[in-house]
Structure formats: structure tokens, C-alpha cells
Design a protein around this motif. Structure first.
Motif, mmCIF file in Angstrom:
data_model
loop_
_atom_site.group_PDB
_atom_site.id
_atom_site.type_symbol
_atom_site.label_atom_id
_atom_site.label_comp_id
_atom_site.label_asym_id
_atom_site.label_seq_id
_atom_site.Cartn_x
_atom_site.Cartn_y
_atom_site.Cartn_z
ATOM 1 N N HIS A 1 58.447 33.830 7.809
ATOM 2 C CA HIS A 1 57.304 32.988 7.445
ATOM 3 C C HIS A 1 56.414 32.716 8.654
ATOM 4 N N THR A 2 55.108 32.880 8.481
ATOM 5 C CA THR A 2 54.156 32.599 9.555
ATOM 6 C C THR A 2 53.094 31.630 9.048
ATOM 7 N N VAL A 3 52.653 30.725 9.931
ATOM 8 C CA VAL A 3 51.521 29.862 9.592
ATOM 9 C C VAL A 3 50.349 30.278 10.472
ATOM 10 N N VAL A 4 49.189 30.548 9.867
ATOM 11 C CA VAL A 4 48.002 30.905 10.646
ATOM 12 C C VAL A 4 46.907 29.863 10.381
ATOM 13 N N ASN A 5 46.331 29.324 11.455
ATOM 14 C CA ASN A 5 45.290 28.299 11.343
ATOM 15 C C ASN A 5 43.889 28.889 11.384
ATOM 16 N N PHE A 6 42.958 28.268 10.667
ATOM 17 C CA PHE A 6 41.531 28.575 10.841
ATOM 18 C C PHE A 6 41.149 28.307 12.297
ATOM 19 N N LYS A 7 41.699 27.207 12.834
ATOM 20 C CA LYS A 7 41.361 26.778 14.193
ATOM 21 C C LYS A 7 41.628 27.909 15.204
ATOM 22 N N ASP A 8 42.808 28.526 15.112
ATOM 23 C CA ASP A 8 43.150 29.593 16.065
ATOM 24 C C ASP A 8 42.306 30.835 15.832
ATOM 25 N N SER A 9 41.969 31.109 14.578
ATOM 26 C CA SER A 9 41.252 32.344 14.267
ATOM 27 C C SER A 9 39.741 32.203 14.437
ATOM 28 N N PHE A 10 39.188 31.048 14.076
ATOM 29 C CA PHE A 10 37.727 30.893 14.061
ATOM 30 C C PHE A 10 37.246 29.694 14.876
ATOM 31 N N ASP A 11 38.169 29.040 15.578
ATOM 32 C CA ASP A 11 37.850 27.894 16.410
ATOM 33 C C ASP A 11 37.142 26.774 15.636
ATOM 34 N N THR A 12 37.503 26.618 14.352
ATOM 35 C CA THR A 12 36.959 25.506 13.583
ATOM 36 C C THR A 12 37.918 25.219 12.428
ATOM 37 N N THR A 13 37.713 24.108 11.736
ATOM 38 C CA THR A 13 38.542 23.800 10.566
ATOM 39 C C THR A 13 37.616 23.639 9.364
ATOM 40 N N LEU A 14 38.176 23.699 8.159
ATOM 41 C CA LEU A 14 37.333 23.524 6.976
ATOM 42 C C LEU A 14 36.723 22.117 6.966
ATOM 43 N N ASP A 15 37.497 21.124 7.426
ATOM 44 C CA ASP A 15 36.957 19.755 7.515
ATOM 45 C C ASP A 15 35.719 19.713 8.414
#
Ligand SMILES: [Zn+2]
Ligand SMILES: [Zn+2]
Lengths: 311, 66
Positions: free
Chosen positions: A111-125
Motif C-alpha cells: 500500500h502506498t499513499v501519494v499526496n497532491f502536495k508532494d506531486s503538485f506542491d498544493t492541496t485541493l483545499d
């Protein structure tokens, strides 16, 4: 007292309006599992030896996919791994990630968790709090697809399994039709094979299972799931269309099935007329497949950066 | 005559009217059956299930919107 139309037990948990079938808990669970496994064979969603990556949000749909594909995994028919995407939605995503982890651990699956933050340097919020021009689901969908695709290649998956159910699929059909997005319609189906080899094949094992039956299944199986609704989903046109079909279904219980059947018959013709044949290139910024110079994820990401700078 | 109604984190004791079923409760709280799963005393039931004194009814929302 009503009895199960299959085994005669009197503890009925569902009465299917469209078929008149009444089922007890055991017959419902068994019948649903058999239906999904039959669809997998019928649409040739999985081949022996596939490595299937399940996009596991922790919600009812993806947990059910994991539960059923686990039969194939246990029998050594497939290899399996899971990935959870953390979009950065405070007060919502945390529970889903936790539940996803628990299930993967319980079954002994990677199982892996991937964040928007790590990939695109931003969050949906952050995106929704900025002066972004598009709806939440548009950003989320594009970014999520980019991550899933990259992750699938990284772990060497041959298939990506998602939890799309009958309600989701009819929503997508109707929504694209109503908006006149005929080209998008050519890509709807149980199995999506892209023109670019860099895209992993996507499969939807629950495509013919109504959303309520997915909910009933996970509760009957006593599987822990994250049931909250996404705080951003209400502002989407998809949501409106979804409510509309659900309302129609109350008096016309077969409407979603007939929408899907009708579309599947029409699809070869639509595909013949409208599927665009062009060569996918590579995004000059990230290297992922792209129809133009840059992929949609990089276009959006650049837009958001420019917005930030102009503030 | 009373029953307990649980929806999410909210738990309340309610009076039973004669012949009341799950359907009546769902109508009263305005949640369509298509969006919920209902348990009576821990077991999943269908909408026609009648309610008696002391029953615990749990309504689980499985679909948001609709
Ligand atoms: Zn039965
Ligand atoms: Zn790119």
C-alpha cells in the motif's frame, strides 16, 4: 413475513425492484460476488498473471473492489497492490487514508499513499481557497489520474482497478451527452485502453452494481469504510445529474441498467465516428503522455502557479 | 412504547405509533431508502419491517446526494 427467493430464509435484507428478487444476507453477498466475478470474465477485465493496482480511497466502492479482487489474489490468479491518493482535504481525507491502510495491512497487500502536495506542491483545499477558475472535481480528476498512472508504471501494474459503480457510470454517460462531449463518451466503458502505452489499462469491476448495493454489500460484509461525502462534490454538474437519475430510478427502477445497455450498444458507432486518432506525445514538462505540448495536469499546475504570483 | 433511533452520531428515544415501519421513519426524516441501509437491533432489514417497543433502529447513510 417475506422470504429469500433463493434459499427460503425469512431474513430478507434487500428487495430488488427491477427484478422482484428478495435476498437474505448470505445470498445477497454471494450473488453480488458472483455477478462481479462474472462481469470480470465477460468483459475480460483481468488476465491471469495481471498485477492489479487498486485505487483505494477507503470509501465503500474501492473497499468492495479490494474485497472481491482479493479472491483472485488469494487464489494466486493475480498479484495486487493498492494506492491511496491524499488530495489534501482537511477533516475528510484523513479517515479514508486510515481505513485504506487498515484493509491493506489486514490482507497483507502492498500500500502506498501519494499526496497532491508532494506531486503538485498544493492541496485541493488550497486550490479551492485560491481564485482558481475550475471546479474542484476537474482539478481533482486530472491530478488523480496523473498520479495513478505514474504510480501504476512505478510499481509495474498491468491494470488499474477503480470503484466506479452503476450510478457513476450512468452519470458519466448522461453528463457527457447533455454537455455535448461526444468525444468523452468514446472513452466510457468497463475497460479503458489508451492509445499511449504509457497509460495503464483501467478497469471498473463494479460498473453494473448499483451504488446502494455497494453500500449494502460493505455493511453486510462488515467491512470498515469511510462513508462521509466529499465536501466539494456538491458544486459539480455531475452531482446534479446524479441526483436527477437517482430520482428517476425511484419510479423507474430499471432506468440505470437501460441507460448503460443502450449506451454500450451505441458505443461502437460513436467510437467509429468520433474517436480521434492522433499520436500521443510526451509532456515537455513532466514526460507523461500528452495530446498537446503539455499534459492537462501540468497546464493546471502552471495556471495555479501564475494565480499565486499575481496575487 | 418507545424505540431508539440512531443516525450517524445522533441517538434519540422516540415514541412508537401503531403499525409504524422503517418506511414511516424514513419519510419522517426525509431520507430516501435508495440512499441508506437500515439495521434493526443490529440486523439489516427492508423498509416494510415493523418496529416494536425497545427496538434499536440504526440508519446508515451510504450515498450522499440523491
Ligand atoms: Zn437466501
Ligand atoms: Zn505534464
Amino acid at each position: 413475513m417475506k422470504t429469500c427467493t433463493k434459499c427460503g430464509v425469512n431474513e430478507v435484507i434487500i428487495e430488488k425492484k427491477h427484478s422482484g428478487q428478495r435476498l437474505c444476507k448470505d445470498c445477497f453477498i454471494q450473488g453480488t460476488q458472483q455477478k462481479v466475478l462474472k462481469d470480470i470474465r465477460h468483459y475480460k477485465l483481468i488476465d491471469k498473471g495481471d498485477k492489479v493496482m487498486v485505487a483505494l480511497s477507503g470509501g465503500k466502492d474501492s473497499v468492495m473492489v479490494l474485497d472481491i479482487l482479493n479472491f483472485l489474489y488469494e487464489k494466486n490468479i493475480i498479484d495486487m497492490s493498492t494506492v491511496t491518493i491524499d488530495e489534501g482535504i482537511k477533516g475528510y481525507r484523513e479517515d479514508g487514508v486510515k481505513i485504506a491502510k487498515t484493509h491493506a495491512k489486514r490482507l497483507g497487500i502492498e500500500h502506498t499513499v501519494v499526496n497532491f502536495k508532494d506531486s503538485f506542491d498544493t492541496t485541493l483545499d488550497d486550490i479551492m481557497a485560491s481564485n482558481s477558475q475550475r471546479g474542484a472535481c476537474t482539478y481533482c480528476g486530472v491530478f488523480r489520474r496523473w498520479i495513478l498512472n505514474r504510480e501504476a508504471r512505478k510499481i509495474g501494474a498491468s491494470k488499474i482497478a477503480t470503484g466506479h459503480n452503476l450510478d457513476d457510470e450512468t452519470q458519466a454517460i448522461l453528463m457527457n451527452y447533455l454537455e455535448g462531449n461526444i468525444e468523452n463518451l468514446t472513452r466510457i466503458g468497463p475497460k479503458t485502453i489508451s492509445r499511449s502505452e504509457m497509460f495503464t489499462v483501467k478497469i471498473k469491476p463494479l460498473r453494473e452494481i448499483p451504488e446502494r448495493e455497494v453500500g449494502l454489500y460493505v455493511i453486510a460484509r462488515e467491512l470498515e469504510v469511510h462513508l462521509a461525502g466529499c465536501p466539494y462534490s456538491s458544486d459539480s454538474f455531475r452531482g446534479e445529474v446524479g441526483q436527477f437519475i437517482k430520482q428517476l430510478s425511484r419510479n423507474h427502477p430499471t432506468i440505470m441498467y437501460s441507460t448503460l445497455r443502450g449506451f454500450d450498444k451505441l458505443k461502437p458507432a460513436i467510437k467509429y465516428e468520433f474517436a480521434r486518432e492522433f499520436n500521443m506525445g510526451e509532456c515537455i514538462s513532466c514526460g507523461e503522455p500528452a495530446a498537446h505540448e503539455m499534459c492537462r495536469a501540468c497546464i493546471f499546475s502552471n495556471e495555479l502557479d501564475q494565480n499565486k504570483r499575481s496575487l | 412504547m418507545k424505540y431508539t433511533l440512531i443516525i450517524g452520531d445522533v441517538k434519540e428515544s422516540k415514541d412508537i405509533k401503531k403499525g409504524i415501519t422503517i418506511n414511516h421513519i424514513l419519510e419522517e426524516i426525509d431520507l430516501p431508502l435508495e440512499t441508506v441501509v437500515v439495521k434493526k437491533n443490529g440486523r439489516i432489514v427492508i423498509e416494510e419491517e415493523e418496529i416494536s417497543h425497545g427496538d434499536v433502529i440504526e440508519i446508515i447513510r451510504v450515498i450522499y446526494g440523491g
